[in-house]
Scaffold this active site. Structure first.
Site, short mmCIF file in Angstrom:
data_model
loop_
_atom_site.label_atom_id
_atom_site.label_comp_id
_atom_site.label_asym_id
_atom_site.label_seq_id
_atom_site.Cartn_x
_atom_site.Cartn_y
_atom_site.Cartn_z
N GLY A 22 -17.32 10.45 20.71
CA GLY A 22 -18.09 10.59 19.48
C GLY A 22 -18.20 9.27 18.76
O GLY A 22 -17.61 8.27 19.16
N GLY A 24 -18.99 7.35 14.66
CA GLY A 24 -19.11 7.46 13.22
C GLY A 24 -19.73 6.20 12.66
O GLY A 24 -20.27 5.37 13.39
N GLY A 25 -19.65 6.04 11.35
CA GLY A 25 -20.29 4.90 10.72
C GLY A 25 -19.59 3.59 10.97
O GLY A 25 -20.21 2.52 10.90
N VAL A 29 -15.30 6.60 19.31
CA VAL A 29 -14.10 7.21 19.87
C VAL A 29 -14.35 7.47 21.35
O VAL A 29 -15.37 8.07 21.72
CB VAL A 29 -13.73 8.52 19.15
CG1 VAL A 29 -12.43 9.08 19.72
CG2 VAL A 29 -13.57 8.26 17.66
N ARG A 136 -7.71 12.10 0.64
CA ARG A 136 -8.99 11.85 -0.02
C ARG A 136 -10.22 12.21 0.82
O ARG A 136 -11.33 11.84 0.47
CB ARG A 136 -9.08 10.39 -0.50
CG ARG A 136 -7.98 10.07 -1.48
CD ARG A 136 -8.21 8.98 -2.46
NE ARG A 136 -8.97 7.83 -2.09
CZ ARG A 136 -8.90 6.68 -2.71
NH1 ARG A 136 -8.07 6.54 -3.73
NH2 ARG A 136 -9.64 5.67 -2.37
N ASN A 142 -12.19 17.41 9.56
CA ASN A 142 -11.00 16.57 9.71
C ASN A 142 -9.78 17.39 10.10
O ASN A 142 -8.66 16.89 10.04
CB ASN A 142 -10.73 15.76 8.44
CG ASN A 142 -11.59 14.52 8.38
OD1 ASN A 142 -12.09 14.04 9.40
ND2 ASN A 142 -11.79 13.99 7.18
N ASP A 155 -7.86 11.67 10.44
CA ASP A 155 -8.72 10.74 9.69
C ASP A 155 -8.19 10.40 8.30
O ASP A 155 -8.70 10.87 7.28
CB ASP A 155 -10.14 11.29 9.59
CG ASP A 155 -11.14 10.18 9.28
OD1 ASP A 155 -10.70 9.04 9.02
OD2 ASP A 155 -12.34 10.45 9.27
#
Length: 462
Positions: A22, A24-25, A29, A136, A142, A155
């Protein structure tokens, strides 16, 4: 917007690349096979074009946070962290499934399973808070799942120290699961903000959508923020969800932080009470049971204390930050299969970025032995513990015996778990006809004082 091209997998000594998992920004991974010991792992690699000194420091902070926390059975394990030959930081992580992020939207999850996930992830969040860490970004995507069906929190990339959150923070967020005060920039995050996100996550797993999402309607970032900060929490809309559970979630998602449960463990205890009410066996909350020390055989006085401290939430501060709205179905850090025993596991393998701890934990070379510290009679003793039955919950209370600001209470349930906390009150789910007994001690700097007299309660029907 067109998707970017995946980055090339780095060449890592001792690992063989298999395929991409995968993206992300800020990272991709990949699935790798570790050569020794032989196992499949997920490797999170930062993108070369975003690696700056500040990003590198954030990545190292994530590795260190995961290293400190990943012995918890509901927190994703990090095996190793380093820099690849081409200069990209990477994490080697336990391989888990990300199916929960999609599953809750396509099928009706059983109430018993959602309660179990809420208790287990809530205990992981409480553990992080006691180490002074805010996650957060608590949300369904997640929460990963081991091959044995055990949920793990992943994460910690935007996690921050409770004491370090400041007006200069730039915080990414996932709007559907972010507390109103975070969206309104009045705080960069607090324990009660995490309680809101926990409640929103449990609500989502039951409702099949994020709490303020309108089915077959528009759900822009601005519309979601408006509903979260000003709207009324919609009902879950399921006949099998009891009103008591709806009340727990409504309290956890109150717009006023003072009206919420004031800790993740308080939220967990209320979920356990609902489990008892429904006739389910309450899911254990995995918490550190007591302080422990590694004592070298050569010098018993030379020890490294790993303490379980019940941290308090930092006071919210006014804050103005850039808001980044993460998509509802954000890519996750690890996908595939993998296993974890649903019990506390050992510490990290050699190579993680906390070498100072690992140097002490050279069990073979140093002949170290594990020692649980005994009772210290010079610490205050808790007396006059009282028990009050409140429906399916028993509330134990005791007067302050004169503890210090840095002290905590160790509450040990007879035949069950132990908890370290600051509050002079302990609530536990107790089905009708059961008998609950506990003792309370004062914990200070790795030492545990004498136990109180055992106090018991027996709800009606026993």
């Amino acid at each position: 917007m067109a998707r970017r091209r995946p980055s090339d997998p780095p060449i890592l000594a001792g690992f063989s690349h298999i395929r991409m998992l995968g993206s992300g920004g800020f990272a991709d991974v990949f699935l790798y096979e570790q050569n020794m010991p032989r196992r499949q792992v997920a490797v999170k690699v930062m993108l070369a074009d975003v690696v700056t000194e500040s990003v590198r420091q954030m990545f190292q902070a994530e590795a260190n946070l995961m290293a400190q926390l990943s012995a918890h059975p509901s927190i994703l394990t990090v095996y190793q962290a380093s820099i690849s030959a081409d200069g990209r930081p990477y994490l080697v992580m336990e391989l888990c499934s990300a199916q929960l992020a999609e599953r809750f939207r396509r099928e009706r999850m059983p109430v018993a399973e959602v309660l179990r996930i809420g208790v287990q992830i809530g205990s992981a969040v409480e553990t992080a808070h006691r180490q002074g860490v805010l996650h957060r970004d608590i949300k369904p995507s997640n929460i990963l799942t081991t091959v044995y069906g055990h949920p793990v929190l992943s994460d910690f990339g935007i996690a921050a120290s409770l004491s370090a959150a400041s007006a200069h923070d730039t915080v990414g967020m996932s709007i559907p699961w972010s507390a109103p005060e975070v969206l309104l920039d009045t705080t960069p995050g607090a324990v009660t903000s995490e309680v809101w996100s926990l409640a929103a996550t449990v609500h989502s797993l039951l409702a099949g959508r994020s709490p303020f999402e309108v089915v077959d309607g528009t759900n822009t970032s601005d519309e979601l923020i408006s509903r979260i900060t000003r709207g009324r929490l919609p009902a879950i809309g399921r006949d099998d969800v009891p009103d008591s559970l709806e009340q727990v979630l409504r309290r956890g998602m109150s717009r006023d932080p003072a009206r919420r449960q004031q800790s993740a463990i308080e939220f967990v205890r209320e979920l356990q009470a609902v489990e008892a009410e429904l006739g389910f066996t309450p899911t254990p909350a995995d918490m550190a049971v007591q302080d422990w020390a590694l004592v070298t055989a050569d010098d018993p006085a030379d020890r490294t204390i790993v303490r379980s401290v019940a941290g308090e939430s930092a006071a919210p501060r006014p804050d103005r930050r850039r808001r980044r709205a993460a998509p509802a179905a954000a890519p996750t850090a690890a996908t595939g299969t993998g296993g974890r025993r649903p019990r506390p596991r050992g510490r990290l393998a050699a190579g993680i970025l906390v070498g100072s701890l690992l140097a002490v934990v050279g069990l073979g070379a140093l002949g170290a032995v594990l020692a649980i510290q005994g009772s210290d009679d010079d610490l205050p003793r808790v007396t006059d513990v009282t028990a009050t039955v409140e429906g399916a919950t028993v509330a134990f209370r005791w007067p302050d015996p004169g503890i210090r600001d840095t002290d905590a209470y160790q509450v040990r349930v007879v035949g069950g778990e132990a908890t370290v906390q600051r509050a002079a009150e302990f609530r536990i789910a107790a089905p009708e006809g059961s008998r609950v007994c506990l003792t309370v001690s004062v914990a200070r700097e790795g030492r545990v004082g004498p136990s109180s007299a055992e106090q018991c309660a027996e709800p009606a029907g026993g």
